[in-house]
Design a protein around this motif. Sequence first.
Motif, mmCIF file in Angstrom:
data_model
loop_
_atom_site.group_PDB
_atom_site.id
_atom_site.type_symbol
_atom_site.label_atom_id
_atom_site.label_comp_id
_atom_site.label_asym_id
_atom_site.label_seq_id
_atom_site.Cartn_x
_atom_site.Cartn_y
_atom_site.Cartn_z
ATOM 1 N N ALA A 118 0.833 -1.205 0.000
ATOM 2 C CA ALA A 118 0.000 0.000 0.000
ATOM 3 C C ALA A 118 0.864 1.250 0.000
ATOM 4 O O ALA A 118 0.573 2.223 -0.711
ATOM 5 N N TRP A 119 1.926 1.220 0.790
ATOM 6 C CA TRP A 119 2.820 2.370 0.835
ATOM 7 C C TRP A 119 3.472 2.598 -0.529
ATOM 8 O O TRP A 119 3.595 3.741 -0.984
ATOM 9 N N GLY A 120 3.867 1.511 -1.176
ATOM 10 C CA GLY A 120 4.452 1.638 -2.512
ATOM 11 C C GLY A 120 3.483 2.238 -3.505
ATOM 12 O O GLY A 120 3.861 3.078 -4.335
ATOM 13 N N THR A 121 2.225 1.839 -3.425
ATOM 14 C CA THR A 121 1.199 2.401 -4.306
ATOM 15 C C THR A 121 1.024 3.892 -4.042
ATOM 16 O O THR A 121 0.916 4.703 -4.973
ATOM 17 N N ALA A 122 1.008 4.262 -2.758
ATOM 18 C CA ALA A 122 0.822 5.671 -2.391
ATOM 19 C C ALA A 122 2.014 6.515 -2.826
ATOM 20 O O ALA A 122 1.838 7.626 -3.345
ATOM 21 N N VAL A 123 3.225 6.021 -2.624
ATOM 22 C CA VAL A 123 4.420 6.768 -3.022
ATOM 23 C C VAL A 123 4.434 6.988 -4.529
ATOM 24 O O VAL A 123 4.802 8.071 -5.012
ATOM 25 N N ALA A 124 4.005 5.975 -5.277
ATOM 26 C CA ALA A 124 3.983 6.075 -6.740
ATOM 27 C C ALA A 124 2.833 6.943 -7.243
ATOM 28 O O ALA A 124 2.803 7.312 -8.422
ATOM 29 N N GLY A 125 1.893 7.260 -6.351
ATOM 30 C CA GLY A 125 0.733 8.037 -6.777
ATOM 31 C C GLY A 125 -0.219 7.237 -7.646
ATOM 32 O O GLY A 125 -1.003 7.799 -8.412
#
Length: 387
Positions: free
Chosen positions: A298-305
Amino acid sequence: MATVTESKPTRHASVLEAVRALAPKITARAAEIERARRIPRDLIRDLTAAGCFRMMVPRSHGGGGFDMPSAMSVVEELARADGSVAWVTMNLAGNWVNLGSIPRATFDALYAGGPDVLIGGVFAPSGAVAPVDGGYRVSGRWAFSSGCEDSQWLFANCMDAQGPAPQPRTVLFAPDQIRIEDTWSVSGLCGTGSHHLIAADVLVPAERTCLPFSDPPCLDEPLVRMPMPPVFAFGVASVAIGIAQGALEDIVALSADKVPLLAHTALATNPLFQNQLGEADAKLRAARGLLYADAAAAWGTAVAGAEFTPEHRVRMRAATTWAVNAAASVADMAYHAGGGSAIYAGSPLQRRFRDVNAITQHFLVKRDTLTTVGAVLAGAEADLTIF
């Protein structure tokens, strides 16, 4: 824009180390915390000094800007020591996310004096607002405001009837605008001081309100890009995992010396106990692994926008719900294995049992969550408002 006070960078390793150093002190005061029904103020100061309340605050505002798994590991470590302390820390450290759509000048002003700002509040829209010149008149009664007695600001949600359909409006109160109603006499998480908040025709300036589901975010941060319910569900599950880990450690320590009635050897030598312990350990490690893997993704998805698809959103909620219920079953095993010893007030097992079962009652991890998960995975229509 308000000037934000600069501070030294807050690093995950240093906060985790400080929390581990505090853990014996916290554990030793668990009974005191329960009796007081709140976290002692000196312990709040210790947690503040450790960096617990700034760890999730954006770096732009002097905080640690921790990624989700790093913040979860700190909360889990606290929960191994005491569930109530972990619960309050999780809430007061992350509640700024509820203000992610408030006007930027207001958000900056909150942190103008530094990042150690304790924000309490309640998500449920249990209040009403009426527009007036310059702001809103707010009245309501909100349950479950964890850590409210130590909060420097308190938010609450109200139903705003303006527009084509009612929608929640978040309002931010100063502590002197609201009354804390002493209602926190409960079976578990007794030390969280999660009392009711009451507002009676309070004037809140417009700049201290927002529409969380329709106003644009006031800052661009990974936590703000994530759907709000999973952000807190990950925190809720982290507390449960930590409590269960503590329960396993407690029963292992007890089993070395406890000789059950009519037995001839210590509990640790009992084959049934050994079997249950092995299963519980595997279940807890599986729950922790899934929880942290989904949090990292989830964090990776959020960082990538990138977009959080319906499948992604429901699977996050499935992971957190399953992890909490798995943790509860582990703590349940430890409590029952403790036998008559576990029912005494001096036993940490009974406290952990009560605390983790209190968490299972939270609306973010109720079992019916999995019904919505299954509906989405099956291709059926589902309401994802709180997903």
